[in-house]
Enzyme design. Structure first.
Site, PDB file in Angstrom:
ATOM      1  N   GLY A  28       0.833  -1.422  -0.060  1.00 58.54           N
ATOM      2  CA  GLY A  28      -0.017  -0.131  -0.013  1.00 58.54           C
ATOM      3  C   GLY A  28       0.834   1.075  -0.093  1.00 58.54           C
ATOM      4  O   GLY A  28       0.268   2.458  -0.294  1.00 58.54           O
ATOM      5  N   CYS A  86      -0.713  -7.467  -3.238  1.00 58.16           N
ATOM      6  CA  CYS A  86      -1.165  -8.907  -3.544  1.00 58.16           C
ATOM      7  C   CYS A  86      -1.290  -9.123  -5.098  1.00 58.16           C
ATOM      8  O   CYS A  86      -0.593 -10.199  -5.690  1.00 58.16           O
ATOM      9  CB  CYS A  86      -2.273  -9.253  -2.951  1.00 58.16           C
ATOM     10  SG  CYS A  86      -3.439  -7.860  -3.230  1.00 58.16           S
ATOM     11  N   ASN A  87      -1.771  -8.133  -5.867  1.00 62.83           N
ATOM     12  CA  ASN A  87      -1.880  -8.251  -7.206  1.00 62.83           C
ATOM     13  C   ASN A  87      -0.579  -8.352  -7.909  1.00 62.83           C
ATOM     14  O   ASN A  87      -0.190  -8.985  -8.766  1.00 62.83           O
ATOM     15  CB  ASN A  87      -2.813  -7.073  -7.684  1.00 62.83           C
ATOM     16  CG  ASN A  87      -4.449  -7.348  -7.575  1.00 62.83           C
ATOM     17  OD1 ASN A  87      -4.772  -8.365  -7.797  1.00 62.83           O
ATOM     18  ND2 ASN A  87      -5.033  -6.436  -6.889  1.00 62.83           N
ATOM     19  N   GLY A 147       0.642  -2.135 -13.648  1.00 64.73           N
ATOM     20  CA  GLY A 147       1.677  -2.259 -14.360  1.00 64.73           C
ATOM     21  C   GLY A 147       3.199  -1.587 -14.130  1.00 64.73           C
ATOM     22  O   GLY A 147       4.112  -2.421 -13.959  1.00 64.73           O
ATOM     23  N   GLN A 157      -5.728 -12.239  -1.702  1.00 67.30           N
ATOM     24  CA  GLN A 157      -5.226 -11.088  -1.323  1.00 67.30           C
ATOM     25  C   GLN A 157      -4.906 -11.117   0.212  1.00 67.30           C
ATOM     26  O   GLN A 157      -3.832 -10.127   0.472  1.00 67.30           O
ATOM     27  CB  GLN A 157      -6.249 -10.001  -1.496  1.00 67.30           C
ATOM     28  CG  GLN A 157      -7.353  -9.766  -0.598  1.00 67.30           C
ATOM     29  CD  GLN A 157      -8.547 -10.640  -0.666  1.00 67.30           C
ATOM     30  OE1 GLN A 157      -8.537 -11.518  -1.704  1.00 67.30           O
ATOM     31  NE2 GLN A 157      -9.222 -10.780   0.267  1.00 67.30           N
TER      32      GLN A 157
END
Length: 343
Positions: A114, A144-145, A199, A307
């Site tokens: 974060g 997580c992603n 990205g 997640q």
């Protein structure tokens, strides 16, 4: 001597990291912190963790004492005993802790996804950037992603050079314990502009992907997992079998088949429950085998990310890298996985 690890923020990530550290034979939890005397604080004490108040304030300590939850003091009473701090604070608070606590006390610290990539020395994924983060003082374990994307792109890149990747992320709205966040009955672009931040976050780990990866994201009303659809163009010919084999060889990725009943993220979570996983955690990236397809030199697949838990083993490896406990990233990965019972 085991590495002394302080967990600052015993919440969704922090409590999982604390348990994962406790499973290792080369590190130990010397304390955990909470900002308020809630049930998680009480459970931390019941589990045998030494509890400290995250905010160094006597009035805050009194709140815990009045609630009947014993504390050992504040974070300032334990910080200098730590070899490293794993920060599990909410978004943006990690940076404040870095500037106000960790740097002044000259203690190494791991921030979570974060926080901003620019606020730390480097960004960590065990497969891609272990060596870069070796011995560094302030590192961020990516989200997580991003962790899920780094793992699958590593698998693909192991057999073919990636020319470009186009990825759509379908994000869960909130964690299961979050009773404030939505949406409840909507699909929300997140953000409405393209590309999304995911990205560039991958690029913070793998700089050679600069200009090659583009992502967009939406939020849907579910709490269980994220899901990704990937379209990856590679340089050269690969087959579906090549991709499947590469995925199966990559640590912390598992494959499932819809024909075996894995028809949704709900079924994957049920699998975690049936395995007896603590908190039904799925630390591995989950790829649907049937979704893997190759058209000419373009690869398509779908994957799911739990997640709450996918980044936990990454934090353990990051501790080893920063404290220079193990030079070989794959040896650290293997050690962590074995201790945690993951693939």
């Amino acid at each position: 001597m085991p590495a002394k690890v302080l967990i600052n923020g015993y919440g969704s990530i922090g409590k999982r990291v604390a348990d994962a550290v406790s499973m290792q034979d080369d590190m130990e939890v010397i304390g955990v912190t909470k900002t308020k005397p809630d049930f998680e604080a009480r459970l931390a004490v019941e589990k045998g963790y030494k509890l400290f108040v995250a905010i160094p304030d006597n009035e805050r300590v009194k709140l815990f004492e009045d609630a009947g939850i014993p504390v050992e003091g504040t974070i300032l009473d334990i910080i200098e005993d730590a070899d490293i701090v794993v920060d599990g604070a909410p978004k943006k608070i990690g940076k404040q802790n870095l500037e106000n606590i960790y740097k002044p006390h000259k203690v190494k610290a791991i921030l979570q996804g974060g926080e901003k990539a620019k606020d730390v020395e480097d960004n960590f994924n065990a497969l891609w950037s272990y060596n870069r983060c070796y011995g560094k003082d302030y590192v961020r374990v990516v989200s997580c992603n991003t962790t899920g994307l780094c793992r699958i792109l590593y698998a693909i890149n192991s057999i073919a050079d990636i020319k470009k990747a186009r990825i759509v992320l379908v994000r869960r709205a909130a964690d299961p314990n979050d009773d404030k966040t939505g949406p409840v009955n909507a699909i929300t672009p997140n953000p409405v502009t393209v590309p999304s931040h995911h990205g560039p976050d991958v690029v913070s780990v793998v700089p050679e992907f600069e200009g090659k990866i583009l992502t967009s994201a939406v939020i849907v009303p579910t709490t269980l997992m994220h899901m990704h659809t990937l379209m990856v163009e590679v340089d050269g010919d690969v087959s579906r079998d090549d991709i499947l084999e590469a995925i199966k060889k990559t640590p912390r990725i598992i494959t499932v088949r819809a024909e075996d009943g894995f028809s949704s993220t709900a079924k994957i979570i049920e699998y975690g429950r049936d395995l007896g996983r603590l908190r039904y955690d799925i630390n591995e990236l989950v790829v649907w085998e049937e979704s893997i397809n190759v058209l000419e030199n373009e690869i398509f697949l779908m994957q799911a990310v739990h997640q709450e838990s996918i980044v936990i083993p990454e934090n353990i490896d990051c501790i080893r890298a920063m404290l220079q406990m193990e030079e070989d990233n794959f040896k650290s990965i293997e050690k962590t996985n074995k201790a945690m019972g993951i693939q």
